[in-house]
Design an enzyme around this catalytic site. Sequence first.
Site, PDB file in Angstrom:
ATOM      1  CD  GLU A 152      61.247   0.344  78.233  1.00  0.00           C
ATOM      2  OE1 GLU A 152      60.234  -0.180  78.771  1.00  0.00           O
ATOM      3  OE2 GLU A 152      61.148   1.165  77.359  1.00  0.00           O
ATOM      4  CG  ASP A 153      66.435  -1.864  76.614  1.00  0.00           C
ATOM      5  OD1 ASP A 153      65.416  -0.844  76.544  1.00  0.00           O
ATOM      6  OD2 ASP A 153      67.341  -1.775  77.274  1.00  0.00           O
TER       7      ASP A 153
END
Length: 721
Positions: A93-94
């Site tokens: 996600e990051d």
Amino acid sequence: MGDILNLSIKKKESSNSDPNFKKLIYKLEDYLSKTQVESIKLAYQFSKDSHGTQLRKSGEPYINHPISVANILAAMKMDADSIIAAILHDVVEDTHIETSEIKKNFGDDVALIVDGVSKLEHIKFSSKAEAEAENFSKMMIAMSKDLRVMLVKLADRLHNMRTISFLSIDKQKRISKETLEIYVPIAHRLGMNKMRLELEELSFKTLNPRRYQIITENVKEYKKNKRKVVEKTKAKIIERLLENKIIAEVIGREKNPYSIYKKMKYKKLSFKKVYDIFGFRVVTESIDECYQILGRLHNLYKPVPGRFKDYIALPKSNGYQSLHTVLYGPNGIIMEIQIRTTEMDKFAGSGIASHWQYKIGGKFSAQAFAHDWLKSIIDIKKTTSSSFDFLENMKVNLLPDEIYLFTPAGAIKRLPKDSSVIDFAYSVHTDIGNKCVGAKINGVNQPLSTPLSNGQTVEILTSPIGKPNPSWLEYVVTGKARTNIKNYLRDLKEDSAYELGLRIFDQALNDYGTSFIDLKEDEYKKVLSIYGYSNPRQLIINIGLGNVIPHLLARDITEKKNIISSTYNSWLKKVIKSKKQNIPIKGTEGLIVKYANCCHPIPGDDIIGVMSAGNGFVVHRAACKNLKKGLQRINIEWSDKVEGEFLVEIQVISTNERGVLSKVAGVISSFSCNIENVRFNEVEIPYASICFSIKVTSRDHVAEVIKELRKLPDINKVVRT
Ligand code: MN
């Protein structure tokens, strides 16, 4: 392969200096293999490198978050793949890392969980938009593939809630609301109570800080005041168990602020009413000991009738097992007691996660355990066309404490679990409740006592002559229905006392050769003053309530009356009525008719009515030994259409007290009988005598139960007492 080698070299520099990670490794070494712990160390390094210099809103290094999530899962002894997935859950996600890279380094399962959790990251549940419903259905499907997705997500949410104070107020409120509406029910459904309670408490604190503070302060104050009583009671319980050579742990239970708040709000009770109840949990080794303890405690303190619940024989839908009972403690305090085994206690805390350590036939038993529920999710998905419907359906499925029902017009009614047709009727309108006589559930006629379940369409049938009945109080769970019925009964009590009083009085008059319609008003009025009543209705009501003995009254009236003129008439009537009519008992008389505690009459028994001042009208078995001479007896019989459940006592004698209790309770439950009480009688060793008070519908019903009980091994005798 080269990647992993690189990582393992870097590992040595940093993992030792991170106390959060050290704590994790310490927990993991307790239950995972060396190789597994090694791969977790690799995952740590991988995640740390990927997140790089990222910081959390709190200002700490980002890696602290995934390691905290892993710590939560390690406390539940989750498997290595879940721990690795937790450590990596925000990587895709990051950062620039792809799922394929995770798959390559850590395997398919880990990649699948990380992928599932990453997808869930985007879902926000603040409105009911179709798009969000679509997301929600994705989430459910992801979870149904591998439950560990949800367990990692729940741990992620828990850590985010613990550190929520670093976010803006708006965000705090949104996330807390979502936690309460979506994640709390999921944790509840999966039986993860410890997690649920903490999520609830943190959300409540954020959404309602003032109330949270007031309740917490009240709890503190209250605990200080009552400490001595609690300690003394606890000591007494332990002592009683030790006398009977039962080893068990007795733990004082505490209500969390949110559950106090909920009870205050929904049941409209004051803090003191909600909190003025002590909770004890007794944890022991075997199921038999659980029932032993129950019996011993019921001997020590008087149980509150109707509050015993056997969730061991009949577990809750999320798998929860325990015995629940409520006792009158010393100084009039009320105590709620839970009794269960160590294993059940572990399950009550972490629910489905506690199944994770076991594999059955190569499959995780947890996944197997949740199978039915997950299957129903997939079935719902298959049968609903729009995601919006699916979301609504899922909410219904997720909230085990609430049910959703439909009116014929399609309006939705939300009611607490176990609500009956009567609750539904009152939720529509008080008048509908007062006049209801039956219901069509999904188009089929059903009696008023029918418990409702999710998604049913309920059409209430009313009648102008319909009226609330005291027995309804046994079926209702909502405050609205209860209050309305009670209000009505307060008035009705007079009406039905009048009706019953009239019938009894008429029967008494028959014995003196006359009847109520033959009484002349002035003759009747003469005795009113003697009895101290100003109008006839009041007198009759008091016959019904048992305050006036009908035969005395009948004698007084007939003696004062000039019988001669009507002697012939009376004689004639007596002949005609020689086939004496018994008063039928329908089981629905409620407050007016009581059933004797000495002989517990049930439909099918020969019965006799006894009238006495103070006790009113009491039904005994005709054979009851407690029936004293001189009491006014009234001829009664069971009506053809008798309703309700009646208390009966059965005595079980066995040579093996320890082995027999749970089996007996199981058989009784299988006949849908409620166990109201369990009592031990001291008899000569090696015999054990146990009395069960159960609710049955008739003589045949109890006969079937007894027949089945006699088939159990180790049972020497089963009788109705
Ligand atoms: Mn996260």
